[in-house]
Design a protein around this motif. Structure first.
Motif, PDB file in Angstrom:
ATOM      1  N   ASN A 164       0.819  -1.215   0.000  1.00 48.49           N
ATOM      2  CA  ASN A 164       0.000   0.000   0.000  1.00 48.49           C
ATOM      3  C   ASN A 164       0.851   1.263   0.000  1.00 48.49           C
ATOM      4  O   ASN A 164       0.484   2.267  -0.610  1.00 48.49           O
ATOM      5  CB  ASN A 164      -0.947  -0.013   1.202  1.00 48.49           C
ATOM      6  N   ALA A 165       2.000   1.228   0.668  1.00 46.91           N
ATOM      7  CA  ALA A 165       2.911   2.370   0.645  1.00 46.91           C
ATOM      8  C   ALA A 165       3.453   2.589  -0.762  1.00 46.91           C
ATOM      9  O   ALA A 165       3.609   3.742  -1.214  1.00 46.91           O
ATOM     10  CB  ALA A 165       4.063   2.142   1.628  1.00 46.91           C
ATOM     11  N   THR A 166       3.720   1.495  -1.476  1.00 47.36           N
ATOM     12  CA  THR A 166       4.231   1.611  -2.840  1.00 47.36           C
ATOM     13  C   THR A 166       3.160   2.138  -3.778  1.00 47.36           C
ATOM     14  O   THR A 166       3.459   2.874  -4.733  1.00 47.36           O
ATOM     15  CB  THR A 166       4.758   0.246  -3.335  1.00 47.36           C
ATOM     16  N   ILE A 167       1.904   1.783  -3.527  1.00 49.13           N
ATOM     17  CA  ILE A 167       0.802   2.341  -4.313  1.00 49.13           C
ATOM     18  C   ILE A 167       0.761   3.858  -4.166  1.00 49.13           C
ATOM     19  O   ILE A 167       0.660   4.601  -5.150  1.00 49.13           O
ATOM     20  CB  ILE A 167      -0.542   1.730  -3.869  1.00 49.13           C
ATOM     21  N   GLU A 171       1.545   6.566  -7.221  1.00 54.79           N
ATOM     22  CA  GLU A 171       0.503   7.478  -7.681  1.00 54.79           C
ATOM     23  C   GLU A 171       0.799   8.948  -7.384  1.00 54.79           C
ATOM     24  O   GLU A 171       0.521   9.818  -8.210  1.00 54.79           O
ATOM     25  CB  GLU A 171      -0.847   7.086  -7.060  1.00 54.79           C
ATOM     26  N   TYR A 172       1.366   9.223  -6.219  1.00 54.33           N
ATOM     27  CA  TYR A 172       1.492  10.621  -5.804  1.00 54.33           C
ATOM     28  C   TYR A 172       2.900  11.037  -5.368  1.00 54.33           C
ATOM     29  O   TYR A 172       3.114  12.201  -5.040  1.00 54.33           O
ATOM     30  CB  TYR A 172       0.499  10.906  -4.667  1.00 54.33           C
ATOM     31  N   GLY A 173       3.836  10.090  -5.385  1.00 55.25           N
ATOM     32  CA  GLY A 173       5.197  10.449  -5.001  1.00 55.25           C
ATOM     33  C   GLY A 173       5.820  11.480  -5.917  1.00 55.25           C
ATOM     34  O   GLY A 173       6.655  12.282  -5.491  1.00 55.25           O
ATOM     35  N   TRP A 178       6.730  13.881   0.105  1.00 54.13           N
ATOM     36  CA  TRP A 178       6.233  13.559   1.445  1.00 54.13           C
ATOM     37  C   TRP A 178       5.147  12.495   1.419  1.00 54.13           C
ATOM     38  O   TRP A 178       4.891  11.841   2.431  1.00 54.13           O
ATOM     39  CB  TRP A 178       5.745  14.817   2.155  1.00 54.13           C
ATOM     40  N   TYR A 179       4.496  12.317   0.278  1.00 56.07           N
ATOM     41  CA  TYR A 179       3.563  11.190   0.154  1.00 56.07           C
ATOM     42  C   TYR A 179       4.332   9.878   0.289  1.00 56.07           C
ATOM     43  O   TYR A 179       3.909   8.957   0.997  1.00 56.07           O
ATOM     44  CB  TYR A 179       2.846  11.234  -1.191  1.00 56.07           C
ATOM     45  N   SER A 180       5.459   9.800  -0.393  1.00 52.24           N
ATOM     46  CA  SER A 180       6.283   8.592  -0.326  1.00 52.24           C
ATOM     47  C   SER A 180       6.865   8.400   1.063  1.00 52.24           C
ATOM     48  O   SER A 180       6.842   7.290   1.616  1.00 52.24           O
ATOM     49  CB  SER A 180       7.416   8.676  -1.356  1.00 52.24           C
TER      50      SER A 180
END
Length: 236
Positions: A164-167, A171-173, A178-180
């Motif tokens: 889920n972190a990779t998703i 998508e938003y990194g 900071w999303y990542s």
């Protein structure tokens, strides 16, 4: 094992068909864009950048390096210093990065894919990561540090959290780092909780993280090809 694997592949294929059918109306809106994109970049289908292979491979190798005496010594020191730690937070936090990504997509924040595609990617990533994790658990039969059962290796919570972190990262990194950072920090916290609660060895968490990242990367890399195949089937 072959029969179980075949059933698993059929289940994933069926879910893909259902999801694509459910999302068909929304896909018609941007079909022109996607058709042109596939036409221009068809030669780039299945393209893998070397940098994408480094994190899961490194984590998997680290898992084997620390398995055994290193993990046991670490477990003894951590649990000895922090006894009786128990929380259900890890059961929910592992889904948080994926929920944030889908929430952003649903609210109209532009990611790498449309919301419908994000939903399909999230479902496939979690199914594949948990399928691979469950299969390894059955094969390894490794005992948990608390002796509860023999399904310790690898960690399903870590696999789910890092998938889920990779998703969120995919998508938003690119919009904001900071999303990542937030996604992978949350996933790391989940892994830490599993160790501190004496439910997993460090090696379990590292391998779970490797599987979660690898499964999601594979889904994202193969998704253009998968969409192309489904589109061709629908046109027949």
């Amino acid at each position: 094992m072959t029969k179980q694997f075949t059933c698993y592949i059929l289940a994933v294929t069926l879910i893909c068909q259902i999801l694509f059918s459910f999302h068909a109306s929304a896909q018609e809106v941007d079909s022109v864009y996607h058709d042109s994109l596939v036409g221009k970049k068809e030669e780039k289908l299945w393209q893998v950048r070397p940098i994408e292979v480094v994190p899961p491979v490194t984590l998997a190798l680290a898992s084997f390096v620390v398995q055994g005496s290193i993990s046991r010594r670490l477990q003894a020191n951590l649990v000895g210093q922090q006894p009786n730690i128990y929380t259900h937070a890890d059961d929910y936090l592992r889904y948080l990065p994926g929920a944030v990504s889908l929430g952003l997509g649903a609210s109209g924040v532009k990611g790498k894919h449309s919301f419908g595609d994000q939903l399909i990617l999230a479902v496939l990533s979690n199914i594949i990561s948990q399928g691979a994790t469950g299969s390894l658990k059955l094969l390894s039969k490794y005992p948990r540090p608390n002796g509860e059962d023999n399904r310790s290796f690898p960690s399903g919570h870590a696999s789910s959290a890092f998938a889920n972190a990779t998703i969120l990262h995919e998508e938003y990194g690119h919009r904001n780092v900071w999303y990542s950072v937030g996604g992978y920090t949350t996933a790391t916290a989940v892994g830490g909780m599993r160790v501190l609660q004496n439910k997993h060895w460090l090696s379990d968490v590292l391998m779970g993280a490797a599987i979660g990242i690898a499964a999601t990367k594979i889904v994202y890399i193969s998704y253009p090809w998968l969409k192309q195949k489904v589109r061709h089937i629908r046109k027949r």
